[in-house]
Scaffold this active site. Sequence first.
Site, mmCIF file in Angstrom:
data_model
loop_
_atom_site.group_PDB
_atom_site.id
_atom_site.type_symbol
_atom_site.label_atom_id
_atom_site.label_comp_id
_atom_site.label_asym_id
_atom_site.label_seq_id
_atom_site.Cartn_x
_atom_site.Cartn_y
_atom_site.Cartn_z
ATOM 1 C CB THR A 88 -0.784 -0.013 1.292
ATOM 2 O OG1 THR A 88 -1.886 -1.153 1.097
ATOM 3 C CG2 THR A 88 -1.578 1.217 1.336
ATOM 4 C CG ASP B 14 4.141 -2.751 1.255
ATOM 5 O OD1 ASP B 14 3.989 -1.585 0.746
ATOM 6 O OD2 ASP B 14 3.874 -2.997 2.367
ATOM 7 N N GLY B 15 6.555 -0.916 -0.296
ATOM 8 C CA GLY B 15 7.334 0.585 -0.014
ATOM 9 C C GLY B 15 7.576 0.359 1.497
ATOM 10 C CG ASP C 143 6.484 5.169 5.831
ATOM 11 O OD1 ASP C 143 6.058 5.791 4.630
ATOM 12 O OD2 ASP C 143 5.604 4.728 6.421
ATOM 13 C CE LYS D 231 5.426 -1.971 4.967
ATOM 14 N NZ LYS D 231 4.998 -0.871 3.689
ATOM 15 C CD GLU E 226 1.859 -1.425 4.546
ATOM 16 O OE1 GLU E 226 1.476 -0.520 3.529
ATOM 17 O OE2 GLU E 226 2.116 -1.116 5.616
#
Length: 262
Positions: A33, A89-90, A92, A102, A111
Amino acid sequence: MSSELSPIDKAKFVAAKQATQYVEDGMKVGLGTGSTAAWLVKCLGEMVENDGLKIRGVPTSSRTAELARDVGIEVISLDEAKWLDLTIDGADEFDGNLNLIKGGGGALLQEKIVATASDQMVVIADAAKSVETLGAFPLPIEVIPFGWQTTKMLVEETLIGMDVLGRTVSLRMNGDAPYYTDEGNHILDLHLNRIGHARQLSLVINQIPGVVENGLFIDICDVVVIGHGDGRVEVRDINEGTVEESRFDIIEKDNLFADLSD
């Protein structure tokens, strides 16, 4: 709409494009997400349409599920999948040991569940997400709405004994109302500035009644794919101990990517 991509969007795109190389036909793939993960979903959708790629995706949020269906990816639940070949996934923030923060997009619980139910987790990120020590990005924790103010007080008291530089805790808002996750919970953002012992903090925070989960991903990520605005991509594999670099020639496309933004 102009097809000109900003350097940050170019970095996200090339990281996502590189990460698609980990996806093979027939895989069950966790879909992350956030803005960077959205690039991945778009890239995979293009492969489904143009190359006949057959995968089943397990989204980590309702937003990702909607996007995946829109681009033609078959969406299934984690209960249907039971176990995944891969999650992409990404993040932060990530440090040199590929520990992550994250949850900036509010989906940290799903996640983390999806990532830990996978054979491998690949993180895609732009170079600005790389840090020496986690904590500049506020650490999100998901808490149940019942008694959340008491939970917040307990978190603040707990932080007094932790190796952190800041102890401000704020309730995440959505306009004038509290933000709600897909599970109907709130998010508290911990403004810590620096986290000295991320593993210890993760364990202690999760012991507080009312806390569902925190956004520290410790020993979960296997590979991080780092994109740069000039098309360079760096791949760090924590298990192999390797760092590889490559470069993409970016061909911008109005129809595929112009609608993606932070």
